[in-house]
Write an enzyme that holds these catalytic residues in place. Structure first.
Site, short mmCIF file in Angstrom:
data_model
loop_
_atom_site.label_atom_id
_atom_site.label_comp_id
_atom_site.label_asym_id
_atom_site.label_seq_id
_atom_site.Cartn_x
_atom_site.Cartn_y
_atom_site.Cartn_z
N HIS A 80 0.79 -1.24 0.00
CA HIS A 80 0.00 0.00 0.00
C HIS A 80 0.82 1.29 0.00
CE1 HIS A 80 -3.02 -2.90 1.08
NE2 HIS A 80 -2.62 -3.00 2.34
N ASP A 235 3.73 -8.60 1.06
CA ASP A 235 4.29 -9.38 2.16
C ASP A 235 3.42 -10.54 2.61
OD1 ASP A 235 2.40 -7.65 3.26
OD2 ASP A 235 3.78 -6.78 4.72
#
Length: 484
Positions: A80, A235
């Site tokens: 993000h 991730d």
């Protein structure tokens, strides 16, 4: 050999594996977060490069021969983040990170446009990338006018590694610009934030090649000139690849800085109103859902800072046997919350304190608060059509057997502990590097580790935990009105 690079919020991890997926070596370099104002969270992208150089340099010093045999590199990174690049590929401002909530007003405005949920399958959360760009446009228009490319954090590392502007599906699904079902940028959503596809990186799957290592770096690290850099993954998707959580019905719970309940899906199952994230997985034609809480081990770290005891010391005070809830409740909303509340303004609280409340009781409440937040994510996943029967635990917090027993009891399902080994995001990234550079079958590579131990729910405390969870659930609406 294959190299995995995981860009985390607190550091970069570099991991070497061989063709049999045996971990040969790993190295770490730390990073700091800048918080100039309440709700802000930023990093200087140049520090990511410095930390990567440090971590890979440590591998070269200790395992230079193995490093020289690397054929593929995989990337993982925190999602993000808005890394804004000018026409000369120079960074225009510090990266606004995933846990930055300053753009809550812009997020609400974008989320009110029905096209965003319809095309992305997700709420527009303040932590996502699109509202960050809207904030920059509103507050730093001179910076916005110079934006040539918007890159996610790991993809800025890729730019340095390869010279290419490339991203992949799992990370890009967290921007609020990806048509998640079609796995492509939406020109319509980009236009809604006054951007275009020309300002986005090109897209590949996580298992595909996403550039070739620059000759300068190959020479510096003693590698060949044809090292493939895989598309990689955000991730959580990278951790899923490391854990073998890639097929329908598989799930893990991650107790890291943030907390994640992640379930792999064989099809696209969006339900935005549940505040569950429905993202592309790193493997082609697969998706996943996850509930995300913003403060997991971060909550215990905060408690550690306040009390002056290490997280390990605090956990040790509780002993090994799970205890019944005391009546003290902790809400872990230290930097707002995502699933299920989507509330950037909410903040944490202790409820039920008395003269008899000890430090150990506070520690227990902190762990239970995070546990109940994960239970909230489970309920949200259920409402979105996902069924989970057991989970595997990963992340730093999973070293606490007490915490795992609490999670197993609150979720009402077994929690598996993988056999000794590092199966996190760096390992998953290395696996993606292996797949991209050799053409190996992703499902044959991304297998699950052996289970060393299973933590079962403590049935004698199930009723007490249900009652405590009921109290926890009732407190959010009670305190919301005081903070919004």
């Amino acid at each position: 050999m294959f190299l995995g690079l995981d860009l985390g919020t607190s550091g970069v991890k570099a991991m070497l594996i061989d063709a049999d997926q045996t971990v040969i070596a790993s190295a770490n370099a730390s990073l700091d977060v800048s918080r100039l104002h309440p709700g802000w969270s930023e990093q200087d992208p140049s520090h990511w490069i410095s930390a990567t150089k440090e971590a890979v340099g440590a591998l070269k010093a200790s395992h230079g021969k193995a490093l020289s045999a690397v054929k593929g590199i995989g990337l993982s990174g925190h999602m993000h983040g808005a890394t804004l690049i000018g026409t000369d590929d120079q960074v225009l401002r510090p990266c606004i990170l995933w846990n930055d909530t300053r753009s809550y007003a812009e997020a609400a405005k974008l989320d009110a446009d029905p096209r965003f949920r319809a095309l992305t399958g997700n709420i527009v959360f303040p932590g996502f990338t699109a509202p960050k760009l809207a904030w920059v446009k509103n507050n730093e228009p001179e910076i916005f006018a110079k934006v040539a490319k918007v890159l996610l954090p790991k993809d800025y590392l890729r730019l340095w590694l390869t010279g290419e502007h490339i991203s992949e599906m799992s990370d890009s699904a967290g921007t609020s610009w990806l048509d998640t079902g079609k796995r492509s940028w939406s020109s319509e959503l980009l236009a809604a934030t006054d951007l275009s596809e020309e300002q986005m990186p090109s897209l590949v799957e996580g298992t595909q090649a996403g550039g070739t290592l620059r000759g300068e770096l190959a020479s510096e690290w003693g590698m060949a000139s044809s090292v493939i850099v895989a598309g990689g993954a955000g991730d959580n998707a990278a951790s899923a690849c490391g854990m073998g959580t890639v097929s329908e019905g598989q799930a893990f719970v991650s107790l890291g800085t943030s907390g994640v309940l992640f379930a792999a899906n064989g099809s696209y199952l969006p339900k935005p109103e549940s505040a569950v994230h429905a993202f592309c997985h790193a493997l082609p034609n697969t998706w996943h859902q996850m509930g995300v809480i913003l403060s997991a081990t971060d909550a215990l770290n905060w408690h550690s800072h306040v009390t002056g005891k290490t997280p390990g010391e605090l956990s040790a005070e509780l002993g090994d046997a799970l205890q019944a809830p005391t009546g003290v409740t902790f809400l872990p909303y230290l930097s707002g919350e995502r699933t299920p509340h989507n509330d950037a303004k909410i903040r944490g609280a202790f409820i039920g304190l008395g003269h008899e409340t000890s430090r150990a009781a506070l520690t227990q409440a902190v762990m239970e608060g995070v546990t109940f937040a994960i239970r909230d994510s489970l309920e949200a996943l259920k409402s979105a059509g996902t069924s989970i029967e057991r989970v595997t635990a990963i992340g730093g917090g999973s070293r606490s057997r007490y915490w795992l027993a609490s999670i197993a009891t609150a979720l009402g399902m077994p929690v598996d502990i993988p056999a000794d080994g590092d199966f996190g995001a760096a390992f998953g990234a290395a696996r993606l590097g292996l797949i991209a550079s050799t053409g190996a079958d992703p499902l044959a590579v991304c297998t699950a580790p052996q289970t060393a131990e299973t933590v079962e729910p403590v049935s004698a405390l199930s009723q007490g935990y249900e009652e405590a969870y009921g109290r926890y659930r009732a407190l959010y609406p009670a305190i919301k009105s005081t903070m919004n």
